[in-house]
Design an enzyme around this catalytic site. Structure first.
Site, mmCIF file in Angstrom:
data_model
loop_
_atom_site.group_PDB
_atom_site.id
_atom_site.type_symbol
_atom_site.label_atom_id
_atom_site.label_comp_id
_atom_site.label_asym_id
_atom_site.label_seq_id
_atom_site.Cartn_x
_atom_site.Cartn_y
_atom_site.Cartn_z
ATOM 1 N N LYS A 10 0.824 -1.205 0.000
ATOM 2 C CA LYS A 10 0.000 0.000 0.000
ATOM 3 C C LYS A 10 0.871 1.273 0.000
ATOM 4 O O LYS A 10 2.080 1.214 0.290
ATOM 5 C CB LYS A 10 -0.918 -0.035 1.220
ATOM 6 N N TYR A 50 -12.667 -1.470 -3.333
ATOM 7 C CA TYR A 50 -13.153 -1.618 -1.958
ATOM 8 C C TYR A 50 -14.674 -1.476 -1.851
ATOM 9 O O TYR A 50 -15.176 -1.160 -0.765
ATOM 10 C CB TYR A 50 -12.455 -0.608 -1.050
ATOM 11 N N ASN A 113 -1.880 0.191 7.143
ATOM 12 C CA ASN A 113 -1.396 -1.126 7.553
ATOM 13 C C ASN A 113 -0.560 -1.858 6.500
ATOM 14 O O ASN A 113 -0.487 -3.076 6.481
ATOM 15 C CB ASN A 113 -2.562 -1.981 8.068
ATOM 16 N N HIS A 116 -2.219 -5.272 1.545
ATOM 17 C CA HIS A 116 -3.535 -5.883 1.353
ATOM 18 C C HIS A 116 -3.361 -7.358 1.026
ATOM 19 O O HIS A 116 -2.367 -7.737 0.407
ATOM 20 C CB HIS A 116 -4.259 -5.205 0.169
ATOM 21 N N GLU A 127 -10.084 -9.583 -7.587
ATOM 22 C CA GLU A 127 -9.086 -8.547 -7.299
ATOM 23 C C GLU A 127 -7.902 -8.625 -8.258
ATOM 24 O O GLU A 127 -7.354 -7.596 -8.661
ATOM 25 C CB GLU A 127 -8.614 -8.674 -5.852
HETATM 26 P P1 IDP Z 1 -8.038 -6.489 5.675
HETATM 27 O O1 IDP Z 1 -7.216 -5.534 4.835
HETATM 28 O O2 IDP Z 1 -7.225 -7.105 6.789
HETATM 29 O O3 IDP Z 1 -8.764 -7.507 4.855
HETATM 30 P P2 IDP Z 1 -10.578 -5.109 5.959
HETATM 31 O O4 IDP Z 1 -11.502 -5.243 7.125
HETATM 32 O O5 IDP Z 1 -10.968 -5.770 4.675
HETATM 33 O O6 IDP Z 1 -9.132 -5.592 6.440
HETATM 34 O O7 IDP Z 1 -10.384 -3.541 5.711
HETATM 35 C C1 IDP Z 1 -9.813 -3.059 4.522
HETATM 36 C C2 IDP Z 1 -8.832 -1.952 4.870
HETATM 37 O O8 IDP Z 1 -9.546 -0.845 5.427
HETATM 38 C C3 IDP Z 1 -7.799 -2.298 5.964
HETATM 39 O O9 IDP Z 1 -6.716 -3.032 5.465
HETATM 40 C C4 IDP Z 1 -7.409 -0.927 6.465
HETATM 41 O O10 IDP Z 1 -6.492 -0.258 5.594
HETATM 42 C C5 IDP Z 1 -8.757 -0.194 6.421
HETATM 43 N N1 IDP Z 1 -9.464 -0.292 7.714
HETATM 44 C C6 IDP Z 1 -10.007 -1.391 8.281
HETATM 45 N N2 IDP Z 1 -10.599 -1.116 9.450
HETATM 46 C C7 IDP Z 1 -10.410 0.215 9.646
HETATM 47 C C8 IDP Z 1 -10.786 1.116 10.707
HETATM 48 O O11 IDP Z 1 -11.419 0.740 11.710
HETATM 49 N N3 IDP Z 1 -10.412 2.420 10.550
HETATM 50 C C9 IDP Z 1 -9.719 2.882 9.454
HETATM 51 N N4 IDP Z 1 -9.352 2.057 8.452
HETATM 52 C C10 IDP Z 1 -9.685 0.749 8.535
HETATM 53 MG MG MG Z 2 -10.273 -7.301 3.461
#
Ligand code: IDP
Ligand code: MG
Length: 143
Positions: A10, A50, A113, A116, A127
């Protein structure tokens, strides 16, 4: 069971110069990179990618983050790719990620984070085709 997953380094991780180390970890964990590029997502493309999170309160921030700079999508191949790659990256929130996982090492917080990973075989296929054409996936080394 499918053997493919879509990974993205990312924008935060690219900007922090972590791409090389992350790619090294992916290769050492046994994944083959079938396709890879550096690209900057448009708002439309990020919203489409997304779409599943459209109703979440963080959707706007997520799109802003994912369009903030270049990212590096990769189509990866390995037996049990989806599950094994999710294990390699660790929990969404790096504070909850296991030691040694990519997110534990390189993520700042639950939003920024670093990487992805697809969450199912079905989504992996969608994807991968979001980023790569059939032709771009035909890069097998044949000798
Ligand atoms: P994942 O990437 O581990 O699959 P997902 O729940 O699919 O997690 O969420 C997609 C992305 O959205 C996350 O990787 C992160 O960048 C962002 N995200 C997830 N939860 C939060 C939150 O509570 N606050 C802000 N950003 C979030
Ligand atoms: Mg996800």
């Amino acid at each position: 069971m499918s053997n493919k997953t879509l990974a993205i380094i990312k924008p935060d991780a690219v900007n922090n110069e972590y791409a090389g180390e992350i790619i090294d970890k992916i290769i050492k964990a046994g994944f083959k990179i079938k396709a890879m590029k550096m690209t900057r997502l448009t708002v439309d493309s990020a919203e489409g990618f997304y779409a599943i999170h459209k109703e979440r309160p963080f959707f706007g921030e997520l799109v802003e983050y994912m369009t903030s700079g270049p990212c590096i999508p990769m189509a990866l191949e390995k037996e049990n790719a989806v599950e094994d790659y999710r294990k390699l990256i660790g929990a969404t929130d790096p504070a909850k990620a296991d030691e040694g996982t990519i997110r534990k090492l390189y993520a700042k917080n639950i939003q920024f984070n670093a990487v992805h990973g697809s969450d199912s075989d079905e989504n992996a296929e969608k994807e991968i085709s979001h980023f790569f054409s059939r032709n771009e996936l035909l890069n097998n080394y044949t000798d």
